[in-house]
Design a protein around this motif. Structure first.
Motif, PDB file in Angstrom:
ATOM      1  N   PRO A   1       0.836  -1.203   0.000  1.00  0.00           N
ATOM      2  CA  PRO A   1       0.000   0.000   0.000  1.00  0.00           C
ATOM      3  C   PRO A   1       0.876   1.261   0.000  1.00  0.00           C
ATOM      4  O   PRO A   1       1.960   1.268   0.577  1.00  0.00           O
ATOM      5  CB  PRO A   1      -0.793  -0.108   1.302  1.00  0.00           C
ATOM      6  N   ASN A   2       0.398   2.305  -0.652  1.00  0.00           N
ATOM      7  CA  ASN A   2       1.149   3.560  -0.683  1.00  0.00           C
ATOM      8  C   ASN A   2       0.236   4.706  -1.049  1.00  0.00           C
ATOM      9  O   ASN A   2      -0.825   4.503  -1.620  1.00  0.00           O
ATOM     10  CB  ASN A   2       2.314   3.465  -1.671  1.00  0.00           C
ATOM     11  N   ARG A   3       0.695   5.905  -0.696  1.00  0.00           N
ATOM     12  CA  ARG A   3      -0.062   7.094  -1.064  1.00  0.00           C
ATOM     13  C   ARG A   3       0.866   8.247  -1.384  1.00  0.00           C
ATOM     14  O   ARG A   3       0.878   8.744  -2.478  1.00  0.00           O
ATOM     15  CB  ARG A   3      -1.055   7.462   0.024  1.00  0.00           C
ATOM     16  N   CYS A   4       1.689   8.690  -0.413  1.00  0.00           N
ATOM     17  CA  CYS A   4       2.442   9.922  -0.632  1.00  0.00           C
ATOM     18  C   CYS A   4       3.856   9.706  -1.145  1.00  0.00           C
ATOM     19  O   CYS A   4       4.371  10.538  -1.868  1.00  0.00           O
ATOM     20  CB  CYS A   4       2.472  10.761   0.647  1.00  0.00           C
ATOM     21  N   GLY A   5       4.519   8.637  -0.727  1.00  0.00           N
ATOM     22  CA  GLY A   5       5.893   8.383  -1.152  1.00  0.00           C
ATOM     23  C   GLY A   5       6.931   9.247  -0.466  1.00  0.00           C
ATOM     24  O   GLY A   5       8.105   9.187  -0.800  1.00  0.00           O
ATOM     25  N   GLY A   6       6.518  10.060   0.503  1.00  0.00           N
ATOM     26  CA  GLY A   6       7.446  10.981   1.156  1.00  0.00           C
ATOM     27  C   GLY A   6       7.634  10.759   2.641  1.00  0.00           C
ATOM     28  O   GLY A   6       8.299  11.537   3.309  1.00  0.00           O
ATOM     29  N   GLY A   7       7.044   9.709   3.185  1.00  0.00           N
ATOM     30  CA  GLY A   7       7.246   9.396   4.590  1.00  0.00           C
ATOM     31  C   GLY A   7       6.334  10.117   5.556  1.00  0.00           C
ATOM     32  O   GLY A   7       6.562  10.069   6.760  1.00  0.00           O
ATOM     33  N   THR A   8       5.299  10.771   5.058  1.00  0.00           N
ATOM     34  CA  THR A   8       4.414  11.496   5.965  1.00  0.00           C
ATOM     35  C   THR A   8       3.070  10.816   6.210  1.00  0.00           C
ATOM     36  O   THR A   8       2.481  11.001   7.260  1.00  0.00           O
ATOM     37  CB  THR A   8       4.142  12.930   5.461  1.00  0.00           C
ATOM     38  N   CYS A   9       2.599  10.019   5.269  1.00  0.00           N
ATOM     39  CA  CYS A   9       1.258   9.438   5.435  1.00  0.00           C
ATOM     40  C   CYS A   9       1.279   8.109   6.197  1.00  0.00           C
ATOM     41  O   CYS A   9       0.306   7.771   6.864  1.00  0.00           O
ATOM     42  CB  CYS A   9       0.568   9.274   4.090  1.00  0.00           C
ATOM     43  N   GLY A  10       2.346   7.332   6.087  1.00  0.00           N
ATOM     44  CA  GLY A  10       2.433   6.051   6.783  1.00  0.00           C
ATOM     45  C   GLY A  10       1.771   4.893   6.057  1.00  0.00           C
ATOM     46  O   GLY A  10       1.756   3.775   6.571  1.00  0.00           O
ATOM     47  N   SER A  11       1.256   5.110   4.871  1.00  0.00           N
ATOM     48  CA  SER A  11       0.542   4.053   4.140  1.00  0.00           C
ATOM     49  C   SER A  11       1.423   2.859   3.788  1.00  0.00           C
ATOM     50  O   SER A  11       0.937   1.738   3.694  1.00  0.00           O
ATOM     51  CB  SER A  11      -0.052   4.605   2.841  1.00  0.00           C
ATOM     52  N   CYS A  12       2.712   3.096   3.577  1.00  0.00           N
ATOM     53  CA  CYS A  12       3.602   2.020   3.129  1.00  0.00           C
ATOM     54  C   CYS A  12       4.352   1.358   4.283  1.00  0.00           C
ATOM     55  O   CYS A  12       5.378   0.709   4.063  1.00  0.00           O
ATOM     56  CB  CYS A  12       4.592   2.548   2.089  1.00  0.00           C
ATOM     57  N   VAL A  13       3.821   1.484   5.497  1.00  0.00           N
ATOM     58  CA  VAL A  13       4.488   0.844   6.639  1.00  0.00           C
ATOM     59  C   VAL A  13       4.500  -0.668   6.446  1.00  0.00           C
ATOM     60  O   VAL A  13       3.512  -1.264   6.037  1.00  0.00           O
ATOM     61  CB  VAL A  13       3.824   1.245   7.982  1.00  0.00           C
ATOM     62  N   CYS A  14       5.669  -1.254   6.676  1.00  0.00           N
ATOM     63  CA  CYS A  14       5.807  -2.701   6.523  1.00  0.00           C
ATOM     64  C   CYS A  14       6.739  -3.234   7.599  1.00  0.00           C
ATOM     65  O   CYS A  14       7.549  -2.495   8.154  1.00  0.00           O
ATOM     66  CB  CYS A  14       6.337  -3.054   5.135  1.00  0.00           C
ATOM     67  N   LYS A  15       6.589  -4.503   7.894  1.00  0.00           N
ATOM     68  CA  LYS A  15       7.434  -5.145   8.898  1.00  0.00           C
ATOM     69  C   LYS A  15       8.511  -5.950   8.184  1.00  0.00           C
ATOM     70  O   LYS A  15       8.194  -6.778   7.323  1.00  0.00           O
ATOM     71  CB  LYS A  15       6.615  -6.059   9.804  1.00  0.00           C
ATOM     72  N   ILE A  16       9.753  -5.697   8.547  1.00  0.00           N
ATOM     73  CA  ILE A  16      10.857  -6.461   7.989  1.00  0.00           C
ATOM     74  C   ILE A  16      10.910  -7.783   8.756  1.00  0.00           C
ATOM     75  O   ILE A  16      11.293  -7.814   9.918  1.00  0.00           O
ATOM     76  CB  ILE A  16      12.195  -5.701   8.099  1.00  0.00           C
ATOM     77  N   GLU A  17      10.488  -8.842   8.112  1.00  0.00           N
ATOM     78  CA  GLU A  17      10.420 -10.159   8.745  1.00  0.00           C
ATOM     79  C   GLU A  17      11.785 -10.847   8.756  1.00  0.00           C
ATOM     80  O   GLU A  17      12.135 -11.529   9.710  1.00  0.00           O
ATOM     81  CB  GLU A  17       9.400 -11.040   8.020  1.00  0.00           C
ATOM     82  N   GLU A  18      12.516 -10.680   7.682  1.00  0.00           N
ATOM     83  CA  GLU A  18      13.862 -11.253   7.558  1.00  0.00           C
ATOM     84  C   GLU A  18      14.719 -10.294   6.758  1.00  0.00           C
ATOM     85  O   GLU A  18      14.233  -9.645   5.839  1.00  0.00           O
ATOM     86  CB  GLU A  18      13.820 -12.607   6.828  1.00  0.00           C
ATOM     87  N   GLY A  19      16.004 -10.214   7.117  1.00  0.00           N
ATOM     88  CA  GLY A  19      16.930  -9.393   6.353  1.00  0.00           C
ATOM     89  C   GLY A  19      17.068  -7.969   6.842  1.00  0.00           C
ATOM     90  O   GLY A  19      17.514  -7.108   6.096  1.00  0.00           O
ATOM     91  N   GLN A  20      16.714  -7.710   8.096  1.00  0.00           N
ATOM     92  CA  GLN A  20      16.854  -6.356   8.657  1.00  0.00           C
ATOM     93  C   GLN A  20      18.274  -5.825   8.432  1.00  0.00           C
ATOM     94  O   GLN A  20      18.465  -4.643   8.182  1.00  0.00           O
ATOM     95  CB  GLN A  20      16.519  -6.381  10.151  1.00  0.00           C
ATOM     96  N   GLU A  21      19.260  -6.736   8.500  1.00  0.00           N
ATOM     97  CA  GLU A  21      20.658  -6.328   8.323  1.00  0.00           C
ATOM     98  C   GLU A  21      20.956  -5.857   6.904  1.00  0.00           C
ATOM     99  O   GLU A  21      22.000  -5.256   6.646  1.00  0.00           O
ATOM    100  CB  GLU A  21      21.602  -7.477   8.710  1.00  0.00           C
ATOM    101  N   HIS A  22      20.031  -6.105   5.976  1.00  0.00           N
ATOM    102  CA  HIS A  22      20.211  -5.683   4.583  1.00  0.00           C
ATOM    103  C   HIS A  22      19.455  -4.391   4.267  1.00  0.00           C
ATOM    104  O   HIS A  22      19.295  -4.049   3.094  1.00  0.00           O
ATOM    105  CB  HIS A  22      19.768  -6.794   3.629  1.00  0.00           C
TER     106      HIS A  22
END
Length: 110
Positions: free
Chosen positions: A33-54
């Motif tokens: 999901p996405n809306r603004c692309g600039g980090g203000t709306c929060g629509s693209c919040v996701c959980k990094i399940e694996e690969g946080q180090e990447h």
């Protein structure tokens, strides 16, 4: 090339090094999901399940929108996060609703 695994939509893509999660989702139809692309709306919040180090360092905009509460649980903003290795992520409609309601906070020096 790194693999970007979208658990929620069941899609996996090989992507170039230093790729934005949101841009790759848009390019390859990963369904994040996405809306603004600039980090203000929060629509693209996701959980990094694996690969946080990447993933790259948390950006100030992510800190302002997510705060330590969500960052400590492994959540990032897809529009602000770049990968340099295999990453698996998911998203949840309820979390997205909660993050979208959060007001941007001021960053305090640590």
């Amino acid at each position: 090339m790194p693999k970007l695994n979208f658990l929620t939509s069941g899609k996996v893509f090989e992507v170039p090094e230093n790729s934005s999660i949101l841009r790759m989702s848009l390019r390859y139809d990963g369904d994040l999901p996405n809306r603004c692309g600039g980090g203000t709306c929060g629509s693209c919040v996701c959980k990094i399940e694996e690969g946080q180090e990447h993933t790259d360092k948390v950006k100030p905009q992510e800190q302002r929108k997510l705060g330590d509460e969500w960052l400590d649980k492994g959540y990032r903003l897809g529009c602000q996060t770049f990968i340099n290795g295999d990453v698996t992520l998911s998203w949840d409609e309820e979390v997205t609703k909660q993050v979208k309601k959060r007001k941007l906070t001021k960053i305090t020096a640590k």
